[in-house]
Write an enzyme that holds these catalytic residues in place. Structure first.
Site, PDB file in Angstrom:
ATOM      1  N   HIS A 193       0.833  -1.216   0.000  1.00 52.33           N
ATOM      2  CA  HIS A 193       0.000   0.000   0.000  1.00 52.33           C
ATOM      3  C   HIS A 193       0.857   1.252   0.000  1.00 52.33           C
ATOM      4  O   HIS A 193       1.954   1.290   0.565  1.00 52.33           O
ATOM      5  CB  HIS A 193      -0.987  -0.001   1.171  1.00 52.33           C
ATOM      6  CG  HIS A 193      -0.383   0.067   2.536  1.00 52.33           C
ATOM      7  ND1 HIS A 193      -0.118   1.260   3.179  1.00 52.33           N
ATOM      8  CD2 HIS A 193      -0.021  -0.910   3.409  1.00 52.33           C
ATOM      9  CE1 HIS A 193       0.374   1.011   4.384  1.00 52.33           C
ATOM     10  NE2 HIS A 193       0.454  -0.300   4.550  1.00 52.33           N
ATOM     11  N   ASP A 223      -0.282   4.438   1.018  1.00 52.65           N
ATOM     12  CA  ASP A 223      -0.583   5.442   2.035  1.00 52.65           C
ATOM     13  C   ASP A 223       0.190   5.185   3.312  1.00 52.65           C
ATOM     14  O   ASP A 223       0.675   4.087   3.565  1.00 52.65           O
ATOM     15  CB  ASP A 223      -2.083   5.483   2.337  1.00 52.65           C
ATOM     16  CG  ASP A 223      -2.604   4.199   2.973  1.00 52.65           C
ATOM     17  OD1 ASP A 223      -2.248   3.113   2.483  1.00 52.65           O
ATOM     18  OD2 ASP A 223      -3.371   4.280   3.958  1.00 52.65           O
ATOM     19  N   ASP A 238       6.126   1.807   6.489  1.00 45.73           N
ATOM     20  CA  ASP A 238       4.808   1.190   6.403  1.00 45.73           C
ATOM     21  C   ASP A 238       3.957   2.034   5.449  1.00 45.73           C
ATOM     22  O   ASP A 238       3.331   2.989   5.872  1.00 45.73           O
ATOM     23  CB  ASP A 238       4.191   1.126   7.795  1.00 45.73           C
ATOM     24  CG  ASP A 238       2.816   0.477   7.815  1.00 45.73           C
ATOM     25  OD1 ASP A 238       2.439  -0.158   6.824  1.00 45.73           O
ATOM     26  OD2 ASP A 238       2.116   0.623   8.828  1.00 45.73           O
ATOM     27  N   GLU A 244      -4.907   1.726   2.887  1.00 43.15           N
ATOM     28  CA  GLU A 244      -4.843   0.542   3.747  1.00 43.15           C
ATOM     29  C   GLU A 244      -4.896   0.930   5.217  1.00 43.15           C
ATOM     30  O   GLU A 244      -5.493   0.227   6.039  1.00 43.15           O
ATOM     31  CB  GLU A 244      -3.564  -0.246   3.450  1.00 43.15           C
ATOM     32  CG  GLU A 244      -3.473  -1.604   4.140  1.00 43.15           C
ATOM     33  CD  GLU A 244      -2.847  -1.552   5.533  1.00 43.15           C
ATOM     34  OE1 GLU A 244      -2.875  -2.566   6.247  1.00 43.15           O
ATOM     35  OE2 GLU A 244      -2.317  -0.476   5.919  1.00 43.15           O
ATOM     36  N   GLU A 245      -4.281   2.052   5.556  1.00 46.12           N
ATOM     37  CA  GLU A 245      -4.188   2.458   6.962  1.00 46.12           C
ATOM     38  C   GLU A 245      -5.550   2.782   7.573  1.00 46.12           C
ATOM     39  O   GLU A 245      -5.694   2.786   8.801  1.00 46.12           O
ATOM     40  CB  GLU A 245      -3.244   3.664   7.103  1.00 46.12           C
ATOM     41  CG  GLU A 245      -1.795   3.379   6.739  1.00 46.12           C
ATOM     42  CD  GLU A 245      -1.102   2.442   7.710  1.00 46.12           C
ATOM     43  OE1 GLU A 245      -1.716   2.073   8.721  1.00 46.12           O
ATOM     44  OE2 GLU A 245       0.058   2.081   7.458  1.00 46.12           O
ATOM     45  N   ASP A 254       3.986  -6.180   3.740  1.00 45.55           N
ATOM     46  CA  ASP A 254       3.550  -5.112   4.635  1.00 45.55           C
ATOM     47  C   ASP A 254       3.799  -5.468   6.103  1.00 45.55           C
ATOM     48  O   ASP A 254       3.116  -4.981   6.992  1.00 45.55           O
ATOM     49  CB  ASP A 254       2.050  -4.841   4.402  1.00 45.55           C
ATOM     50  CG  ASP A 254       1.539  -3.615   5.130  1.00 45.55           C
ATOM     51  OD1 ASP A 254       2.359  -2.730   5.474  1.00 45.55           O
ATOM     52  OD2 ASP A 254       0.320  -3.538   5.382  1.00 45.55           O
ATOM     53  N   HIS A 298       4.214   3.953  12.379  1.00 45.93           N
ATOM     54  CA  HIS A 298       3.217   4.967  12.747  1.00 45.93           C
ATOM     55  C   HIS A 298       3.751   6.017  13.718  1.00 45.93           C
ATOM     56  O   HIS A 298       2.971   6.674  14.400  1.00 45.93           O
ATOM     57  CB  HIS A 298       1.951   4.331  13.356  1.00 45.93           C
ATOM     58  CG  HIS A 298       1.197   3.455  12.416  1.00 45.93           C
ATOM     59  ND1 HIS A 298      -0.082   3.002  12.683  1.00 45.93           N
ATOM     60  CD2 HIS A 298       1.530   2.940  11.213  1.00 45.93           C
ATOM     61  CE1 HIS A 298      -0.494   2.250  11.689  1.00 45.93           C
ATOM     62  NE2 HIS A 298       0.470   2.198  10.781  1.00 45.93           N
TER      63      HIS A 298
END
Length: 414
Positions: free
Chosen positions: A82, A84, A145, A179-180, A202, A384
């Protein structure tokens, strides 16, 4: 081993701000995700990927690496990452830097010296002594990520297209938005993608192989109170905010993310707001075990029923919505995906690590849509947040894993 540098790609990709946003009603949730999608579309065309398609409405990018001669009928295997990044910490103006040959001591991230990546806080740093680590400047997340996964897939693709000595069957690649925020597969076109089986790239630590994840539900309670002047409130007032707290007290104290690990499920209060007159509380409910997941949802509903008996019908309105399910149920019939991933890792002297995901993955949704899809590692850590980092050596080894899987399936009969 690929001669194409995954790190050069990664350092370019992380500088593009692609944070998603769960407060919008659009798909993609943020238009800036298209900035990376357009770049990948152009790069895929430039390196010779076939059938490149850019979904300009929903921000998906697809492509095909044609099979080596003689292996056109091999199973079609896919790889997905992903684009994002999380909205927990800013992803704008990311300034990555490489700490060469990490010595095991504190790494000062910020220019003011206040933000420090320390093994005292993150003991796993000690496992990277002697490696080169990519870190942030202490003001943003890094974006490993999942731009580490994006870079690794793109490096695999370019390597397969330039190195004819690596024989392989048809390989499909795709990059997704959102995805997040749990919407990464909302408009994913499985037919266009064309793979029979796939892997999301991922995960985290080198060797991690994930094919179990939480069953997940979202719960919301709305409490309808009664506001009365506190001087004349006896037997009249119904304090909605206090009833929210009472509802929470009916849930098991230790079934909480702060106290759980591995396959232990939980109730997680994500947001609460209100007044005497009305209040709402939002929860996520998680469990790997299907039976325990069902029991948690039943308990959640029962708490509302108990309070309605106590305070009157309609005081507490409870809603529950299933979000996703444990992919293991869809992977079990296709355990060759897990077995082959372990086989490739072991051939590279990488120890496979079975990890139950304490969260969700695009692979879970895709598995339930008919595309069995375990999750592979990327070499990124502390996602994150501003303490996020990635290992140069691990990222390069992940590329080797992807190349190995592409090659394994050329001879695989299903």
């Amino acid at each position: 081993m690929s001669n194409i540098d995954v790190i050069e790609k990664f350092l370019r990709y992380v500088k593009i701000d692609t944070q998603s946003d769960d407060t919008t009603d659009t798909s993609p949730s943020t238009m800036k995700q298209h900035d990376l999608a357009r770049l990948l579309f152009d790069e895929m065309n430039a390196i010779g990927v076939s059938d490149v398609f850019y979904d300009k409405e929903h921000c998906y990018v697809y492509g095909v690496i044609p099979a080596s001669k003689g292996f056109e009928n091999a199973p079609k295997i896919g790889f997905i990452s992903h684009m994002d990044t999380s909205d927990e910490v800013s992803g704008k103006d990311v300034k990555p830097r490489i700490v060469e040959k990490y010595d095991g001591n504190d790494i000062t991230l910020s220019s003011d010296g206040k933000t420090i990546l320390s093994p005292n806080d993150f003991p796993e740093l000690k496992n990277h002594v002697g490696e080169d680590l990519i870190v942030t400047d202490g003001t943003t997340l890094l974006g490993a990520d999942d731009k580490a996964g994006v870079a690794e897939i793109m490096t695999m693709a370019e390597t397969l297209l330039t190195d004819e000595s690596i024989q392989h069957g048809p390989v499909m690649i795709a990059f997704t938005p959102d995805e997040e925020i749990g919407a990464g597969t909302a408009f994913f076109d499985i037919d266009r993608f064309g793979a029979k089986y796939a892997f999301t790239v991922d995960g985290g630590k080198l060797g991690e192989l994930e094919y179990e994840n939480f069953n997940a539900a979202e719960g919301v309670i709305k409490v309808n109170g009664r506001s009365v002047h506190p001087g004349d409130a006896k037997n009249k007032m119904i304090n909605a905010s206090l009833i929210c707290y009472e509802f929470h007290s009916l849930l098991p104290v230790f079934q909480n993310p702060m106290y759980t690990e591995k396959r232990e499920g939980f109730f997680h209060l994500t947001q609460i707001e209100g007044s005497t007159e009305s209040a709402t509380a939002s929860y996520i409910i998680r469990d790997h075990d299907e039976t325990l997941f069902k029991e948690k949802k039943e308990l959640f509903m029962a708490a509302g029923e108990f309070l309605n008996k106590k305070y009157g019908a309609g005081t507490v309105e409870v809603s529950l919505r299933d979000q996703y399910y444990n992919m293991i149920e869809k992977i079990r019939p296709h355990m060759h995906l897990v077995d082959n991933a372990k086989k490739v890792m072991e051939s590279l002297n990488i120890v496979p690590i079975d990890v139950p995901i304490r969260g969700g993955t695009d692979g879970a949704s895709l598995s339930y849509k008919g595309l069995p899809c375990p999750n592979l590692c990327t070499g990124g850590y502390n996602y994150h947040g501003k303490y996020e980092y990635a290992s140069v050596q691990e990222m390069r080894k992940v590329v080797d894993i992807l190349l190995g899987l592409a090659s394994v399936y050329k001879d695989f009969e299903i």
